[in-house]
Design a protein around this motif. Structure first.
Motif, PDB file in Angstrom:
ATOM      1  N   PRO A 113      -0.204 -15.890  -3.665  1.00  0.00           N
ATOM      2  CA  PRO A 113      -0.457 -17.351  -3.586  1.00  0.00           C
ATOM      3  C   PRO A 113       0.386 -18.355  -2.674  1.00  0.00           C
ATOM      4  O   PRO A 113      -0.827 -18.341  -2.336  1.00  0.00           O
ATOM      5  CB  PRO A 113      -0.525 -17.602  -5.204  1.00  0.00           C
ATOM      6  N   ASP A 114       1.259 -17.665  -2.706  1.00  0.00           N
ATOM      7  CA  ASP A 114       1.657 -18.677  -1.587  1.00  0.00           C
ATOM      8  C   ASP A 114       1.269 -17.380   0.620  1.00  0.00           C
ATOM      9  O   ASP A 114       2.163 -17.787   0.881  1.00  0.00           O
ATOM     10  CB  ASP A 114       3.116 -18.816  -1.297  1.00  0.00           C
ATOM     11  N   SER A 115       0.468 -16.564  -0.039  1.00  0.00           N
ATOM     12  CA  SER A 115       0.161 -16.177   1.207  1.00  0.00           C
ATOM     13  C   SER A 115       1.045 -14.959   2.032  1.00  0.00           C
ATOM     14  O   SER A 115       0.918 -14.639   3.261  1.00  0.00           O
ATOM     15  CB  SER A 115      -0.461 -16.812   2.529  1.00  0.00           C
ATOM     16  N   LEU A 116       1.785 -14.410   1.021  1.00  0.00           N
ATOM     17  CA  LEU A 116       3.236 -13.456   1.224  1.00  0.00           C
ATOM     18  C   LEU A 116       2.790 -12.271   1.424  1.00  0.00           C
ATOM     19  O   LEU A 116       1.310 -11.944   0.064  1.00  0.00           O
ATOM     20  CB  LEU A 116       3.830 -13.529   0.444  1.00  0.00           C
ATOM     21  N   ARG A 117       2.297 -10.717   2.149  1.00  0.00           N
ATOM     22  CA  ARG A 117       1.598  -9.990   2.037  1.00  0.00           C
ATOM     23  C   ARG A 117       2.311  -9.064   2.311  1.00  0.00           C
ATOM     24  O   ARG A 117       2.958  -8.258   2.623  1.00  0.00           O
ATOM     25  CB  ARG A 117       0.298  -9.963   3.578  1.00  0.00           C
ATOM     26  N   PHE A 118       2.034  -8.143   0.747  1.00  0.00           N
ATOM     27  CA  PHE A 118       2.873  -6.632   0.885  1.00  0.00           C
ATOM     28  C   PHE A 118       2.031  -5.795   0.988  1.00  0.00           C
ATOM     29  O   PHE A 118       0.630  -5.393   0.047  1.00  0.00           O
ATOM     30  CB  PHE A 118       3.641  -6.811  -0.770  1.00  0.00           C
ATOM     31  N   GLU A 119       1.574  -4.358   1.189  1.00  0.00           N
ATOM     32  CA  GLU A 119       1.791  -3.150   1.702  1.00  0.00           C
ATOM     33  C   GLU A 119       1.489  -2.033   1.578  1.00  0.00           C
ATOM     34  O   GLU A 119       3.598  -2.278   1.865  1.00  0.00           O
ATOM     35  CB  GLU A 119       0.774  -3.937   2.834  1.00  0.00           C
ATOM     36  N   GLU A 120       1.227  -1.150   0.551  1.00  0.00           N
ATOM     37  CA  GLU A 120       2.198  -0.241   0.791  1.00  0.00           C
ATOM     38  C   GLU A 120       0.881   1.717   0.297  1.00  0.00           C
ATOM     39  O   GLU A 120       0.041   1.433   0.471  1.00  0.00           O
ATOM     40  CB  GLU A 120       3.318   0.227   0.078  1.00  0.00           C
ATOM     41  N   ARG A 121       1.762   2.708   0.827  1.00  0.00           N
ATOM     42  CA  ARG A 121       1.389   3.532   0.467  1.00  0.00           C
ATOM     43  C   ARG A 121       1.198   4.326  -0.963  1.00  0.00           C
ATOM     44  O   ARG A 121       2.322   4.457  -1.397  1.00  0.00           O
ATOM     45  CB  ARG A 121       1.317   5.164   1.918  1.00  0.00           C
ATOM     46  N   PHE A 122       0.251   4.978  -1.906  1.00  0.00           N
ATOM     47  CA  PHE A 122       0.874   5.608  -3.023  1.00  0.00           C
ATOM     48  C   PHE A 122      -0.141   6.536  -3.510  1.00  0.00           C
ATOM     49  O   PHE A 122      -1.343   6.661  -2.535  1.00  0.00           O
ATOM     50  CB  PHE A 122       0.281   4.376  -3.785  1.00  0.00           C
ATOM     51  N   VAL A 123       0.050   7.914  -3.372  1.00  0.00           N
ATOM     52  CA  VAL A 123       0.132   9.713  -3.008  1.00  0.00           C
ATOM     53  C   VAL A 123      -0.764   9.366  -5.154  1.00  0.00           C
ATOM     54  O   VAL A 123       0.051   9.519  -6.071  1.00  0.00           O
ATOM     55  CB  VAL A 123       0.417  10.241  -2.778  1.00  0.00           C
ATOM     56  N   LEU A 124      -1.543   9.727  -5.346  1.00  0.00           N
ATOM     57  CA  LEU A 124      -2.334   9.614  -7.074  1.00  0.00           C
ATOM     58  C   LEU A 124      -2.323  11.444  -6.346  1.00  0.00           C
ATOM     59  O   LEU A 124      -2.910  11.715  -6.122  1.00  0.00           O
ATOM     60  CB  LEU A 124      -3.659   8.544  -7.405  1.00  0.00           C
ATOM     61  N   ARG A 125      -1.856  11.554  -7.930  1.00  0.00           N
ATOM     62  CA  ARG A 125      -2.045  13.105  -7.544  1.00  0.00           C
ATOM     63  C   ARG A 125      -2.965  13.195  -8.617  1.00  0.00           C
ATOM     64  O   ARG A 125      -3.044  12.509 -10.013  1.00  0.00           O
ATOM     65  CB  ARG A 125      -0.390  14.083  -8.904  1.00  0.00           C
ATOM     66  N   THR A 126      -4.291  14.714  -8.687  1.00  0.00           N
ATOM     67  CA  THR A 126      -5.294  14.361  -9.375  1.00  0.00           C
ATOM     68  C   THR A 126      -5.023  15.664  -9.370  1.00  0.00           C
ATOM     69  O   THR A 126      -4.342  16.639  -9.259  1.00  0.00           O
ATOM     70  CB  THR A 126      -6.529  14.084  -8.602  1.00  0.00           C
ATOM     71  N   GLU A 127      -5.678  15.699 -11.043  1.00  0.00           N
ATOM     72  CA  GLU A 127      -5.795  17.557 -11.810  1.00  0.00           C
ATOM     73  C   GLU A 127      -7.796  17.956 -11.604  1.00  0.00           C
ATOM     74  O   GLU A 127      -8.173  16.945 -12.067  1.00  0.00           O
ATOM     75  CB  GLU A 127      -5.390  17.544 -12.804  1.00  0.00           C
ATOM     76  N   LEU A 172      -5.718  -8.392  -5.145  1.00  0.00           N
ATOM     77  CA  LEU A 172      -5.387  -6.963  -4.856  1.00  0.00           C
ATOM     78  C   LEU A 172      -6.264  -5.934  -4.353  1.00  0.00           C
ATOM     79  O   LEU A 172      -7.249  -6.402  -5.309  1.00  0.00           O
ATOM     80  CB  LEU A 172      -4.709  -6.669  -6.503  1.00  0.00           C
ATOM     81  N   VAL A 173      -6.004  -4.594  -3.620  1.00  0.00           N
ATOM     82  CA  VAL A 173      -6.981  -4.664  -2.931  1.00  0.00           C
ATOM     83  C   VAL A 173      -6.405  -3.124  -2.524  1.00  0.00           C
ATOM     84  O   VAL A 173      -5.757  -2.644  -2.525  1.00  0.00           O
ATOM     85  CB  VAL A 173      -7.252  -4.422  -1.452  1.00  0.00           C
ATOM     86  N   ILE A 174      -7.404  -1.930  -3.523  1.00  0.00           N
ATOM     87  CA  ILE A 174      -6.931  -0.730  -3.209  1.00  0.00           C
ATOM     88  C   ILE A 174      -7.587   0.260  -2.708  1.00  0.00           C
ATOM     89  O   ILE A 174      -9.213   0.036  -2.836  1.00  0.00           O
ATOM     90  CB  ILE A 174      -6.870  -0.620  -5.407  1.00  0.00           C
ATOM     91  N   ALA A 175      -7.439   0.728  -2.075  1.00  0.00           N
ATOM     92  CA  ALA A 175      -8.627   1.835  -1.565  1.00  0.00           C
ATOM     93  C   ALA A 175      -8.344   2.574  -0.680  1.00  0.00           C
ATOM     94  O   ALA A 175      -6.543   3.038  -0.252  1.00  0.00           O
ATOM     95  CB  ALA A 175      -9.241   1.167  -0.500  1.00  0.00           C
ATOM     96  N   PRO A 176      -8.685   4.089  -0.537  1.00  0.00           N
ATOM     97  CA  PRO A 176      -8.132   5.092  -0.074  1.00  0.00           C
ATOM     98  C   PRO A 176      -8.138   4.667   0.965  1.00  0.00           C
ATOM     99  O   PRO A 176      -7.973   4.352   2.364  1.00  0.00           O
ATOM    100  CB  PRO A 176     -10.225   6.115  -0.421  1.00  0.00           C
ATOM    101  N   ALA A 177      -6.774   5.805   1.420  1.00  0.00           N
ATOM    102  CA  ALA A 177      -6.015   5.829   3.180  1.00  0.00           C
ATOM    103  C   ALA A 177      -6.897   6.135   4.212  1.00  0.00           C
ATOM    104  O   ALA A 177      -7.327   6.224   5.189  1.00  0.00           O
ATOM    105  CB  ALA A 177      -4.549   6.408   2.876  1.00  0.00           C
ATOM    106  N   THR A 178      -7.734   7.178   3.403  1.00  0.00           N
ATOM    107  CA  THR A 178      -8.694   7.977   4.157  1.00  0.00           C
ATOM    108  C   THR A 178     -10.087   8.457   3.956  1.00  0.00           C
ATOM    109  O   THR A 178     -10.186   8.261   2.115  1.00  0.00           O
ATOM    110  CB  THR A 178      -7.477   9.617   4.731  1.00  0.00           C
ATOM    111  N   PRO A 179     -11.059   8.314   4.713  1.00  0.00           N
ATOM    112  CA  PRO A 179     -12.062   8.634   3.981  1.00  0.00           C
ATOM    113  C   PRO A 179     -12.580   9.903   2.670  1.00  0.00           C
ATOM    114  O   PRO A 179     -11.849  10.685   3.612  1.00  0.00           O
ATOM    115  CB  PRO A 179     -13.254   9.073   4.856  1.00  0.00           C
TER     116      PRO A 179
END
Length: 109
Positions: free
Chosen positions: A43-57, A87-94
């Protein structure tokens, strides 16, 4: 890209939440993991961004069906400020075969 607004004023600021990321994919998605970009704007316009690898089966589901893979992202999270969290979640690559990515937010017991 998914955008989700969390309104901090609707939650008690002492409440802790567990965050789980998920992906729904179909037979065209053939990888064993999905790199995601997760961005939070407070809400105070701080932006946090990181990468996360989701394992799939891999699954032996019929071709017309999709599967959902979920993984813990953060535990016992506190959102201390009132207001809107974006909150924005998107694949890091197509990626082919991704139908949806998202987050499940559950109040910690």
């Amino acid at each position: 890209e998914i955008r989700l607004s969390l309104v901090g004023s609707e939650m008690c600021i002492r409440d802790r939440r567990d965050l789980h990321l998920f992906v729904r994919c179909n037979e065209r998605f053939e990888a064993d993991s999905l790199p995601l970009r997760v961005m939070l704007l407070s809400p105070d316009s701080l932006r946090f961004e990181e990468r996360f690898v989701l394992r799939t089966e891999r699954s032996e589901l019929p071709a017309a069906r999709s599967r959902v893979c979920e993984a813990p992202f953060r535990s016992r999270v506190v959102l201390p400020d009132t207001g809107r969290y974006r909150l924005v979640i998107a694949p890091a690559t197509p990626q082919r075969g991704i139908e949806a990515v998202g987050i499940n937010i559950v109040k910690t017991e």
